[in-house]
Design an enzyme around this catalytic site. Structure first.
Site, PDB file in Angstrom:
ATOM      1  N   HIS A 203       0.821  -1.214   0.000  1.00  0.00           N
ATOM      2  CA  HIS A 203       0.000   0.000   0.000  1.00  0.00           C
ATOM      3  C   HIS A 203       0.851   1.257   0.000  1.00  0.00           C
ATOM      4  CE1 HIS A 203      -3.100  -2.955   0.845  1.00  0.00           C
ATOM      5  NE2 HIS A 203      -3.842  -2.110   0.152  1.00  0.00           N
ATOM      6  N   GLU A 445     -10.722 -11.155  -4.390  1.00  0.00           N
ATOM      7  CA  GLU A 445      -9.287 -10.996  -4.191  1.00  0.00           C
ATOM      8  C   GLU A 445      -8.664 -12.163  -3.423  1.00  0.00           C
ATOM      9  OE1 GLU A 445      -8.524  -7.305  -2.140  1.00  0.00           O
ATOM     10  OE2 GLU A 445     -10.162  -7.591  -0.741  1.00  0.00           O
ATOM     11  N   ASP A 469      -4.264  -8.413  -4.190  1.00  0.00           N
ATOM     12  CA  ASP A 469      -4.360  -9.511  -3.231  1.00  0.00           C
ATOM     13  C   ASP A 469      -4.576 -10.848  -3.917  1.00  0.00           C
ATOM     14  OD1 ASP A 469      -3.901  -8.537  -0.619  1.00  0.00           O
ATOM     15  OD2 ASP A 469      -5.712  -7.329  -0.827  1.00  0.00           O
ATOM     16  N   CYS A 516     -10.023  -3.418  -9.887  1.00  0.00           N
ATOM     17  CA  CYS A 516      -9.566  -2.197  -9.206  1.00  0.00           C
ATOM     18  C   CYS A 516      -8.175  -2.377  -8.622  1.00  0.00           C
ATOM     19  CB  CYS A 516     -10.558  -1.752  -8.140  1.00  0.00           C
ATOM     20  SG  CYS A 516     -10.725  -2.928  -6.790  1.00  0.00           S
TER      21      CYS A 516
HETATM   22  C1  PEP Z   1      -6.436  -5.350  -4.368  1.00  0.00           C
HETATM   23  O1  PEP Z   1      -6.147  -6.195  -3.516  1.00  0.00           O
HETATM   24  O2  PEP Z   1      -6.163  -5.482  -5.571  1.00  0.00           O
HETATM   25  C2  PEP Z   1      -7.112  -4.103  -3.968  1.00  0.00           C
HETATM   26  C3  PEP Z   1      -7.563  -3.261  -4.848  1.00  0.00           C
HETATM   27  O3  PEP Z   1      -7.192  -3.844  -2.644  1.00  0.00           O
HETATM   28  P1  PEP Z   1      -5.956  -3.305  -1.762  1.00  0.00           P
HETATM   29  O4  PEP Z   1      -4.824  -2.986  -2.698  1.00  0.00           O
HETATM   30  O5  PEP Z   1      -6.418  -2.120  -1.033  1.00  0.00           O
HETATM   31  O6  PEP Z   1      -5.647  -4.463  -0.889  1.00  0.00           O
HETATM   32 MG    MG Z   2      -6.990  -5.987  -1.552  1.00  0.00          MG
END
Ligand code: PEP
Ligand code: MG
Length: 582
Positions: A203, A445, A469, A516
């Site tokens: 992140h 995910e 994920d 996403c």
């Molecule tokens: C993902 O896991 O692709 C996602 C969009 O969620 P995050 O990156 O916040 O875990």
């Molecule tokens: Mg995620």
């Protein structure tokens, strides 16, 4: 002497600036020796800071209700740690004996304590390390006289600029930065950052991309080899960091930076064009945001909606969680700003690399597999209900849809839907308006979710694939660990199968599916995803025009045929070759 270090490229662009070394986590700390006559005053400063933190902790304990037992437990633990002679008393000894300034003494002492924690066998005790860090952070915040954050402003007393042309801004050099640290950069003029550790879809990296600041992670010893104020070049696309470059190299990178900036400016010509393929397929390009303020950038690129609002960032860097009204205002401001366009707000995805200051899952051996996201929300029904009520209230002001992270089990969906029904019932009884037809969707995910889509199709109105994920959990690769970053492969045949299957089952049934995760914002994968049938992408606003450019060049029917063939491949080289030829 100039030298070059290589790491993982996580956010493209070129920055040339002055290094600013950041010590543990989110705090900047000055290191200097004090004059003997100032020793007593420096000791007093530290003692006063300790007294203030003690007072803050006491106040926090008094304001937390008896139901918040986890708050009182951490406050008590932090008070104990604060009073432990290993911390303040030992730091005072360092001030007296080595004439260190108070902040430096504290950080040195912290490093000593952390080392000792790391060799403790008992997992619970070992993980109390994070608490010691938090106590030290509190002390440093008081000493520095501001809420702790990595400041873009150059420090007093440092060599203010070398007068070199084009060397602008601060490059943060850190061992590690948490997503909570990085989000501070939104309010500070940081030109880029480099860290010893981290993975490309951590992140921290995601936030760097959302800020459009170049970043390179996984450099291993960067904090030991770069000095404060060194001139540093970051080439975020190649993962190259050049320290102390000579004039010839500087000139080369100034040129590259101008070319890069020119390319970005050229992309603005696509702003008013609808994203459609050559054969007329419309594609929805939506944006991922972390904070309500990001919506300005979303509107600038005229995104088709917000495909992912990561609400957990509203909960970080604070001791008391946002209440219903504060959350409602945040969600409503985004819903209103986006007019009638969809705003997909994800319920809290805390855990793993995204930590809360207080409360939150603690002491887990495998946090990515622990009480994260929906698992955490369901274990905290009151907190979850508060968020759901705020989301529902905001739904009255725009086209809000609720997205639930990290679902794997049917019963988790059922429990979530029950909580939403409860929140709706309460609002109805209180005569508070909300959208009765608010759509609820789930993140795909976890491989288990991708392999049991029927469960999701039956219960939920939309699905959004979280490739970050999905890759992490399919390949058993920690997305934040640079040691295994080379194994984090979006084109692994297993990953491709899960993504394409999820898109195809959804599209066949006429159900909406989006992506996403970071793959959606990477133009290298745009044609692949279009060929798989994806028609809704969500990414950082800064990526939208680049992806749109790819869409405008794509023929979806032709890509569909090529991708079907490509998906029959098992050999990694063949797959990556085929993707590059798409
Ligand atoms: C993902 O896991 O692709 C996602 C969009 O969620 P995050 O990156 O916040 O875990
Ligand atoms: Mg995620």
């Amino acid at each position: 002497m100039p030298f070059v270090i290589h790491g993982l490229p996580v956010s493209q662009g070129i920055s040339i600036g002055h290094a600013h070394l950041v010590s543990h986590a989110l705090l900047e700390v000055n290191h200097f020796q004090i004059a003997p006559r100032h020793i007593d005053a420096e000791v007093q400063r530290l003692e006063d800071a300790a007294a203030k933190v003690r007072f803050e902790l006491r106040a926090l304990r008094e304001t937390s209700s008896s139901a918040q037992s986890e708050v009182t437990a951490f406050v008590d633990l932090h008070t104990l740690l604060l009073d432990d002679p290993m911390l303040v008393e030992a730091s005072i000894r360092l001030i007296r004996e080595r004439r260190c300034n108070a902040e430096w003494a504290l950080v040195q002492q912290l490093e000593q304590i952390v080392e000792q924690f790391e060799i403790i066998e008992d997992t619970y005790l070992r993980q109390r390390k994070a608490d010691v860090v938090q106590v030290v952070e509190r002390l440093l915040k008081v000493l520095l006289g501001h809420p702790g954050s990595v400041q873009g402003k150059r420090r007093e007393g440092s060599n203010l600029g070398t007068g070199l042309a084009g060397v602008v801004g601060t490059i943060v050099v850190a061992h590690d930065l948490s997503p909570a640290d990085t989000i501070h950069f939104k309010n500070n003029q940081i030109a880029g950052f480099v860290t010893d550790v981290g993975g490309a879809t951590s992140h921290t990296a995601i936030v760097a991309r959302s800020l459009s600041i170049p970043a390179v992670v996984g450099l291993r010893h960067v904090r030991n080899v770069v000095r404060e104020d060194d001139v540093v070049i970051i080439d975020g696309a190649r993962g190259v960091v050049i320290v102390d470059p000579d004039e010839r190299v500087l000139e080369e990178y100034r040129l590259r930076r101008s070319v890069y900036e020119l390319e970005r400016t050229k992309l603005k010509r696509l702003l008013t064009m609808r994203a459609a393929t050559l054969d007329g397929e419309m594609v929805s390009l939506q944006a991922n945001i972390e904070l309500p303020g990001d919506v300005a950038q979303v509107r600038e690129v005229d995104a088709d909606g917000v495909g992912l609002f990561r609400t957990e960032f509203l909960f970080m860097n604070r001791d008391v969680l946002p209440n219903e009204d504060e959350q409602f205002e945040a969600y409503r401001s985004v819903a209103k700003a986006m007019g009638g366009k969809p705003v997909t707000i994800r319920t809290l995805d805390i855990g793993s690399d995204k930590a809360l200051n207080s409360g939150g899952p603690r002491g887990e051996t495998n946090p990515a597999l622990g009480l994260r996201a929906i698992r955490y929300s369901l274990s905290e029904p009151q907190m979850f209900l508060t968020q759901l009520r705020a989301l529902l209230r905001a739904s009255y002001y725009g086209k809000v849809q609720i997205l639930v992270p990290m679902l794997a089990h049917a019963h988790e969906i059922d429990a979530t839907l029950t909580a939403i029904t409860l929140a709706k019932g309460q609002l109805r009884a209180e005569k508070i308006k909300f959208d009765e037809n608010v759509r609820v969707g789930g993140m795909i995910e976890v491989p288990a979710a991708a392999l049991s889509l029927g469960v999701f199709v039956k219960r939920l109105q939309f699905r959004s694939i979280g490739t970050n994920d999905l890759i992490q959990y399919t390949l058993a690769i920690d997305r934040t660990d640079e040691a295994v970053a080379h194994l984090y492969d979006p084109l692994h045949p297993a990953v491709l199968k899960l993504i394409s299957q999820t898109i195809q089952i959804g599209t066949k049934a006429g159900l909406s599916v989006s992506v996403c995760g970071e793959m959606a914002g990477d133009p290298h994968y745009t044609r692949l995803l279009v060929g798989m049938g994806l028609r809704t992408f969500s990414m950082h606003p800064a990526q939208i025009l680049e992806v749109k450019q790819e869409i405008l060049r794509s023929d979806s029917a032709e890509l569909g045929t090529k991708v079907t063939k490509l998906l029959r491949q098992d050999e990694p080289e063949r797959i990556s070759e085929a993707v590059s030829r798409l």
